[in-house]
Design an enzyme around this catalytic site. Sequence first.
Site, short mmCIF file in Angstrom:
data_model
loop_
_atom_site.label_atom_id
_atom_site.label_comp_id
_atom_site.label_asym_id
_atom_site.label_seq_id
_atom_site.Cartn_x
_atom_site.Cartn_y
_atom_site.Cartn_z
N SER A 147 0.85 -1.19 0.00
CA SER A 147 0.00 0.00 0.00
C SER A 147 0.88 1.23 0.00
O SER A 147 1.97 1.23 0.59
CB SER A 147 -0.89 0.02 1.25
OG SER A 147 -1.56 1.27 1.37
N TYR A 161 -1.69 0.06 10.09
CA TYR A 161 -1.81 -0.55 8.77
C TYR A 161 -0.59 -0.19 7.91
O TYR A 161 -0.01 -1.06 7.25
CB TYR A 161 -3.09 -0.06 8.10
CG TYR A 161 -3.25 -0.46 6.66
CD1 TYR A 161 -3.49 -1.78 6.30
CD2 TYR A 161 -3.17 0.50 5.64
CE1 TYR A 161 -3.65 -2.15 4.98
CE2 TYR A 161 -3.34 0.15 4.32
CZ TYR A 161 -3.57 -1.18 3.99
OH TYR A 161 -3.72 -1.54 2.66
#
Length: 252
Positions: A147, A161
Amino acid sequence: MSTSTQRTMIVTGGSKGIGAAIARAAGGAGFRVAFSYKGDAAGAEQVARDIAAAGGEALTIKADVAREEDVLALFEQVDARFGPPDVLVNNAGGVGPLGRVEAISASALTEVMAVNVVGSFLCCREAVRRMSTRHGGRGGIIVNISSRAAGLGGAGEWVHYAASKGAVDSLTIGLAREVAAEGIRVNAVAPGLIATNLHAVAGAPDRLERLAPSIPMRRPGTAEEVADVVMWLASPASAYVTGAVIPVAGGR
């Protein structure tokens, strides 16, 4: 890696979002597709039907990649149905709750790391055991879904995250160098703001609209645009690419 058009791809977390787009693209490209899902059986069956309708072959497997026994069972089922995989796409993941670092619980942090980091490591381990020429394999390709959060940090929303995806980037670079001489290429794709249900599930259904102005291309991406890059990495067109983390983020 086999040169047969009947190559096998494993996609973890293939019942929705980016994983579903990758599974469909792989089926359309002639891969036999085995994909896991954790809880969305209806979504998994729909993706399998879509692949079959396009002339492909799909195997759906219920598995939680954070559990070693589930990862072992996943690969064993693929072995029994299709033989060793040619491509592994580590897509299964979770974001955990939105919030600042000072608010995160140990249980939420552990859950995110278990899926995103431990799960990716375990799936890579099982793939290498089957693909590596060191173990008698024919080579293969691993694509990890990272990501852009790993580089941006996720401040105020999900540093947890972002940190887990930073670990995925390190896994990608290190493993790529470890197995480069064993016929395996390892790369990662780092999506930015992509139009999936991830944002609503995390509790921020307006996140895409709110952050779209911060994207140089002024729009969120699509799951299919991410899948296109994964399919390039899974093809001979990227034969000299390994250890790369490729952003698919509209310039963000």
